[in-house]
Design a protein around this motif. Structure first.
Motif, PDB file in Angstrom:
ATOM      1  N   LYS A 170       6.097   4.787  -9.544  1.00  0.00           N
ATOM      2  CA  LYS A 170       6.493   6.321 -10.083  1.00  0.00           C
ATOM      3  C   LYS A 170       7.755   6.211 -10.459  1.00  0.00           C
ATOM      4  CE  LYS A 170       3.201   8.735  -6.978  1.00  0.00           C
ATOM      5  NZ  LYS A 170       3.067   9.585  -5.756  1.00  0.00           N
ATOM      6  N   HIS A 171       8.686   5.381 -10.095  1.00  0.00           N
ATOM      7  CA  HIS A 171       9.919   5.552 -10.680  1.00  0.00           C
ATOM      8  C   HIS A 171      10.312   4.127 -11.718  1.00  0.00           C
ATOM      9  CE1 HIS A 171      10.729   7.698  -6.984  1.00  0.00           C
ATOM     10  NE2 HIS A 171      11.650   8.334  -7.715  1.00  0.00           N
ATOM     11  N   GLY A 172       9.124   3.711 -12.017  1.00  0.00           N
ATOM     12  CA  GLY A 172       9.113   2.658 -13.177  1.00  0.00           C
ATOM     13  C   GLY A 172       9.749   1.168 -12.638  1.00  0.00           C
ATOM     14  N   ILE A 173       9.512   1.255 -11.463  1.00  0.00           N
ATOM     15  CA  ILE A 173      10.124  -0.262 -10.641  1.00  0.00           C
ATOM     16  C   ILE A 173       8.822  -1.042 -10.199  1.00  0.00           C
ATOM     17  CG2 ILE A 173      11.575  -1.073  -8.947  1.00  0.00           C
ATOM     18  CD1 ILE A 173      12.820   1.748  -8.376  1.00  0.00           C
ATOM     19  N   ASN A 219       0.820  -1.241  -0.109  1.00  0.00           N
ATOM     20  CA  ASN A 219       0.018   0.129  -0.117  1.00  0.00           C
ATOM     21  C   ASN A 219       0.617   1.298  -0.047  1.00  0.00           C
ATOM     22  OD1 ASN A 219      -2.199  -1.623   0.063  1.00  0.00           O
ATOM     23  ND2 ASN A 219      -2.805  -1.361   2.316  1.00  0.00           N
ATOM     24  N   TRP A 220       1.840   1.107   0.508  1.00  0.00           N
ATOM     25  CA  TRP A 220       2.878   2.422   0.640  1.00  0.00           C
ATOM     26  C   TRP A 220       3.971   2.500  -0.198  1.00  0.00           C
ATOM     27  CZ3 TRP A 220       2.192   6.519   4.027  1.00  0.00           C
ATOM     28  CH2 TRP A 220       1.099   6.549   4.853  1.00  0.00           C
ATOM     29  N   VAL A 221       4.747   1.454  -0.383  1.00  0.00           N
ATOM     30  CA  VAL A 221       6.124   1.215  -1.074  1.00  0.00           C
ATOM     31  C   VAL A 221       5.808   0.966  -2.463  1.00  0.00           C
ATOM     32  CG1 VAL A 221       8.381   0.210  -1.169  1.00  0.00           C
ATOM     33  CG2 VAL A 221       7.466   0.569   0.773  1.00  0.00           C
ATOM     34  N   MET A 222       4.988   0.130  -2.868  1.00  0.00           N
ATOM     35  CA  MET A 222       4.924  -0.251  -4.138  1.00  0.00           C
ATOM     36  C   MET A 222       4.465   0.844  -5.259  1.00  0.00           C
ATOM     37  SD  MET A 222       3.482  -4.196  -4.453  1.00  0.00           S
ATOM     38  CE  MET A 222       3.853  -4.607  -6.197  1.00  0.00           C
ATOM     39  N   GLU A 242      19.726   4.052  -4.425  1.00  0.00           N
ATOM     40  CA  GLU A 242      18.584   5.000  -4.792  1.00  0.00           C
ATOM     41  C   GLU A 242      17.191   4.157  -4.748  1.00  0.00           C
ATOM     42  OE1 GLU A 242      16.095   6.866  -8.963  1.00  0.00           O
ATOM     43  OE2 GLU A 242      18.387   6.014  -9.063  1.00  0.00           O
ATOM     44  N   PHE A 243      17.303   2.735  -4.752  1.00  0.00           N
ATOM     45  CA  PHE A 243      15.979   2.034  -4.489  1.00  0.00           C
ATOM     46  C   PHE A 243      16.015   2.257  -2.958  1.00  0.00           C
ATOM     47  CE2 PHE A 243      14.203  -2.006  -2.740  1.00  0.00           C
ATOM     48  CZ  PHE A 243      13.174  -2.170  -3.481  1.00  0.00           C
TER      49      PHE A 243
END
Length: 222
Positions: free
Chosen positions: A35-38, A27-30, A67-68
């Motif tokens: 948004k960063h294409g990951i 719910n939070w991280v994904m 960065e991740f």
């Protein structure tokens, strides 16, 4: 002679009401990662957190691993701020024991696998930061140096200027026990969520820890 204690933070000093690791990630991280294409599924993420895969593993998905983890940690800080607003981060009722331990002349450190910002945020939230001589969150220059690796614990020992045999590691998890043992320390398991195998001492709360420390400093065999 006992001179210092190194504490884990989350689930040892503070807890998160209603926290579910998978729910937090999905719910939070994904959404932030997308948004960063990951795209990274929960099970793979969990393996990097538990140490089954190195934290650099996600580079195979085409992103710099530092960065991740900075993205993950910035989301974690936002999550903690929101939970704090909702009154869902709470200190355990025995954290007043830190004051007593400090007054006994012991050096105290806090070491967390969360980021420096996240760790300081929760300690500041409840006025606990003042009890610690040193606070270390994860180190972006050595992201695999989180517990159960002893890197952060050894960093705290060096900063405190104490030897492993003069220090107790205090935590709730298997990772805390392993990190402390690998750094050459005796480990106290706070059994709020059950016993973890491999610890040297077991206490039900931090007041029981104070009694253990008094016995050790008094030269008695606990």
């Amino acid at each position: 002679m006992l001179r210092a204690l190194i504490f884990d933070v989350d689930e040892t000093l503070v807890y998160y009401e209603g926290y579910d690791h998978r729910e937090w990630y999905e719910n939070w991280v994904m959404p932030a990662l997308r948004k960063h294409g990951i795209e990274l599924d929960y099970e793979t993420y969990k393996k990097t957190v538990t140490g089954n895969l190195p934290r650099s593993y996600i580079e195979r998905f085409g992103i710099d691993h530092v960065e991740f983890w900075q993205i993950v940690d910035s989301v974690n800080l936002e999550y903690r701020k929101k939970m704090a607003e909702l009154g869902r981060i709470r200190p355990f009722p025995d954290v007043g024991a830190l004051k007593e331990l400090k007054e006994m002349g012991l050096k105290l450190a806090a070491v967390s696998n969360a980021s420096q910002e996240c760790t300081e945020f929760v300690l500041d939230l409840f006025g606990l930061r003042k009890y610690f001589d040193v606070v270390y969150g994860k180190d972006y220059s050595n992201l695999d140096g989180v517990k159960p690796d002893p890197y952060l614990v050894k960093k705290a020992l060096k900063a405190l200027g104490v030897a492993p045999q003069e220090t107790l590691m205090v935590g709730d998890s298997h990772h805390d026990v392993l990190a402390g043992k690998r750094a050459g320390m005796k480990v106290v398991n706070v059994t709020r969520f059950g016993k973890v195998e491999g610890a040297d001492y077991y206490v039900k709360d931090l007041w029981e820890l104070v009694e253990l420390v008094k016995k050790m400093m008094g030269g008695q065999s606990p």
